[in-house]
Design a protein around this motif. Structure first.
Motif, short mmCIF file in Angstrom:
data_model
loop_
_atom_site.label_atom_id
_atom_site.label_comp_id
_atom_site.label_asym_id
_atom_site.label_seq_id
_atom_site.Cartn_x
_atom_site.Cartn_y
_atom_site.Cartn_z
N ASN A 67 23.52 79.69 -18.81
CA ASN A 67 24.20 78.67 -18.02
C ASN A 67 23.11 77.74 -17.47
O ASN A 67 22.48 78.03 -16.45
CB ASN A 67 24.98 79.34 -16.87
CG ASN A 67 25.82 78.34 -16.10
OD1 ASN A 67 25.42 77.19 -15.89
ND2 ASN A 67 26.98 78.78 -15.65
N ASN A 68 22.88 76.64 -18.16
CA ASN A 68 21.77 75.76 -17.81
C ASN A 68 22.00 75.01 -16.50
O ASN A 68 21.03 74.70 -15.80
CB ASN A 68 21.52 74.76 -18.95
CG ASN A 68 20.84 75.42 -20.13
OD1 ASN A 68 19.82 76.07 -19.99
ND2 ASN A 68 21.44 75.28 -21.31
N ARG A 69 23.21 74.75 -16.16
CA ARG A 69 23.48 74.11 -14.87
C ARG A 69 23.10 75.05 -13.73
O ARG A 69 22.38 74.67 -12.79
CB ARG A 69 24.95 73.72 -14.75
CG ARG A 69 25.30 73.09 -13.40
CD ARG A 69 26.75 72.69 -13.30
NE ARG A 69 27.02 72.11 -11.99
CZ ARG A 69 26.73 70.86 -11.65
NH1 ARG A 69 26.14 70.04 -12.51
NH2 ARG A 69 26.99 70.41 -10.44
N LEU A 70 23.56 76.29 -13.83
CA LEU A 70 23.25 77.28 -12.80
C LEU A 70 21.75 77.56 -12.75
O LEU A 70 21.18 77.72 -11.67
CB LEU A 70 24.02 78.57 -13.08
CG LEU A 70 23.87 79.69 -12.04
CD1 LEU A 70 24.39 79.23 -10.68
CD2 LEU A 70 24.61 80.94 -12.50
N PRO A 100 27.15 69.25 -16.68
CA PRO A 100 28.25 69.41 -15.70
C PRO A 100 28.87 70.79 -15.80
O PRO A 100 28.61 71.54 -16.75
CB PRO A 100 29.24 68.30 -16.12
CG PRO A 100 28.94 68.05 -17.56
CD PRO A 100 27.48 68.27 -17.73
N ALA A 101 29.68 71.13 -14.82
CA ALA A 101 30.27 72.48 -14.74
C ALA A 101 31.06 72.84 -16.00
O ALA A 101 31.04 74.00 -16.45
CB ALA A 101 31.15 72.58 -13.50
N HIS A 137 26.68 75.28 -20.39
CA HIS A 137 25.79 75.92 -21.36
C HIS A 137 25.10 74.91 -22.27
O HIS A 137 24.33 75.29 -23.14
CB HIS A 137 26.55 76.94 -22.20
CG HIS A 137 27.03 78.13 -21.41
ND1 HIS A 137 28.18 78.10 -20.65
CD2 HIS A 137 26.49 79.35 -21.23
CE1 HIS A 137 28.34 79.28 -20.06
NE2 HIS A 137 27.33 80.05 -20.39
N ARG A 138 25.39 73.65 -22.06
CA ARG A 138 24.74 72.61 -22.87
C ARG A 138 23.24 72.58 -22.57
O ARG A 138 22.83 72.74 -21.43
CB ARG A 138 25.37 71.25 -22.54
CG ARG A 138 24.98 70.14 -23.52
CD ARG A 138 25.65 68.85 -23.09
NE ARG A 138 24.98 68.28 -21.92
CZ ARG A 138 25.51 67.35 -21.15
NH1 ARG A 138 26.74 66.93 -21.36
NH2 ARG A 138 24.83 66.87 -20.13
N SER A 139 22.43 72.38 -23.59
CA SER A 139 20.98 72.41 -23.40
C SER A 139 20.50 71.21 -22.59
O SER A 139 21.15 70.16 -22.57
CB SER A 139 20.27 72.43 -24.76
OG SER A 139 20.54 71.24 -25.47
#
Length: 450
Positions: free
Chosen positions: A229-232, A349-350, A354-356
């Motif tokens: 989870n790249n945002r987190l 964004p939320a 998982h987007r890089s």
């Protein structure tokens, strides 16, 4: 008389028995000690033989220098890199923290073509004193002629600690610059120590391709993949940054200056530049391109002025050294931090967490692709299909810094307007941490340290 004679003989016999008994005990003790020391010696020789054979620090059977070749390096990185410098004797070095170690490839084609051996000397959490000491170490081994120095705001904090695994004995010269004999230390640390034996075990059972390239750059761990989870991850790195790096334990304080308005970390950097000037080295300094989340954390904590003052102090220092050695080429200071098209890279964004993230591992660490853009700008190197954004990398000085800060403020406002949800979440997180930070006064720094 007969009774006296018998009594005397009995006492004599008793004394002889006691003497013989004590003599046997002494002989047994001596025998035990001999066996004990022989046994210990055999164990030490066995440990030394194992450490020599496995060679966890790459001293006795060094790997061939190949910038693209992966090698295993001990987690005792400060010790391992100190010996690598002695082995390779590089003429080009990269210095800084783990940001430099991860992102800056000294094999970049922009470097001086005459410098065949280059080495990334970046170390996790290296403060200016450590960087100075490793520079002096490199200088004593083989004076480098081209040097790239990455600068991080957090390590100029007067409360930023010296790393636990830093050891003065690893250096071939003391801070004063006089050479010293450290042959005994080399032998004891690399062959006979428990830490060396543990490192040998880890190397023996390691099954990966390698932890570093032979030019010193670390190989990033590709263990997250699409599940991360790249945002987190970026949000967590921004909030963990405050109590762990910006205001590290145990005091959790940040002071750029003491009550006298001074900071010894700038003196260490000045000493590096003076030595480099006196040896005719080519030095390029740059401020690291941290993600703007880090700058937003500073803004929320009311520390934006500290960051600006840090920039100005760096400018004053570099320009002062340049003016005192005006006959030589001036050392440039580049700013890749702040708000620009790279550092303002969108955090997923939320809904797409998982987007890089294009350039970053976290808010303070960037990948080689971004490191190549940094070096393209610094060295004026151009490569087809690799374009450096126009606003990425500004050479700052006393004449343009006010305008530079003004431009940054404009871009900062635009960023907060573009990503209001991100700023709201980040503000909430940072304020929750801020409540646990005790108030402190940098004007009473001497009392606080005592």
């Amino acid at each position: 008389f007969y009774l006296l004679y018998v009594s005397w003989n009995l006492r004599r016999a008793g004394n002889l028995f006691i003497f013989s008994f004590n003599h046997c005990i002494v002989k047994d003790h001596i025998k035990f000690l001999i066996i004990f020391f022989l046994s210990v010696s055999q164990v030490l020789l066995l440990i030394a033989a194992i450490n020599w054979w496995i060679d966890p620090y790459g001293i006795f059977h060094p790997d061939e220098y190949n910038p693209k070749k992966p090698i295993w390096m001990s987690k005792q990185l400060r010790l391992a890199k100190a010996y690598k410098l002695k082995q390779l004797k590089p003429k080009g070095i990269v210095m800084g923290t783990s940001s430099s170690q991860l992102g800056i490839d000294p094999n970049h084609p922009g470097w001086d073509k005459n410098i065949a051996t280059r080495y990334n000397l970046g170390l996790p959490g290296a403060n200016p004193y450590e960087i100075l000491r490793y520079f002096q170490h490199s200088q004593a081994v083989n004076p480098p002629t081209q040097i790239l120095i990455g600068l991080d705001f957090v390590v100029f904090n007067l409360f930023f600690p010296l790393s636990d695994d830093f050891n003065e004995s690893h250096m071939v010269v003391p801070q004063e610059g006089n050479s010293k004999d450290h042959l005994y230390n080399n032998f004891s640390v690399t062959l006979l120590s428990l830490s060396a034996f543990k490192a040998s075990q880890k190397k023996l059972f390691y099954r990966g391709k390698g932890t570093h390239y032979s030019n010193g750059r670390i190989i990033p761990e590709e263990k997250f993949g699409e599940s991360r989870n790249n945002r987190l991850a970026l949000m967590n790195s921004a909030t963990n940054f405050v109590p762990k790096l910006l205001m590290p334990p145990p005091r959790h304080q940040f002071c750029l200056y003491d009550e006298m308005g001074s900071n010894y970390n700038f003196l260490y950097l000045r000493k590096i530049l003076k030595i480099a000037k006196e040896n005719g080295a080519d030095v390029r300094l740059f401020i690291q391109p941290t993600h703007v989340y880090l700058l937003e954390v500073l803004r929320i904590l009311g520390m934006t002025e500290d960051y600006k003052n840090w920039r100005k102090e760096l400018i004053n220092l570099v320009e002062d050294v340049n003016s005192k050695y005006s006959e030589s080429e001036a050392f440039p200071l580049w700013d890749f931090g702040g708000y620009n098209s790279i550092t303002m890279t969108e955090v997923p964004p939320a809904k797409e967490s998982h987007r890089s993230i294009l350039w970053y591992w976290d808010i303070g660490h960037y990948n080689k692709n971004l490191g190549d853009l940094i070096q393209d700008r610094i060295f004026g190197f151009k490569q087809i299909k690799r374009i450096v954004p126009e606003d990425f990398g500004t050479q700052i000085n006393s004449k343009n810094i006010d305008q530079h800060h003004s431009t940054q403020e404009t871009k900062q406002k635009k960023y907060t307007q573009t990503y209001p949800k991100d700023i709201k979440e980040l503000t909430k997180r940072v304020n929750a941490i801020k409540k646990n930070i005790r108030p402190f006064d940098c004007n009473q720094l001497v009392t606080a340290i005592q």
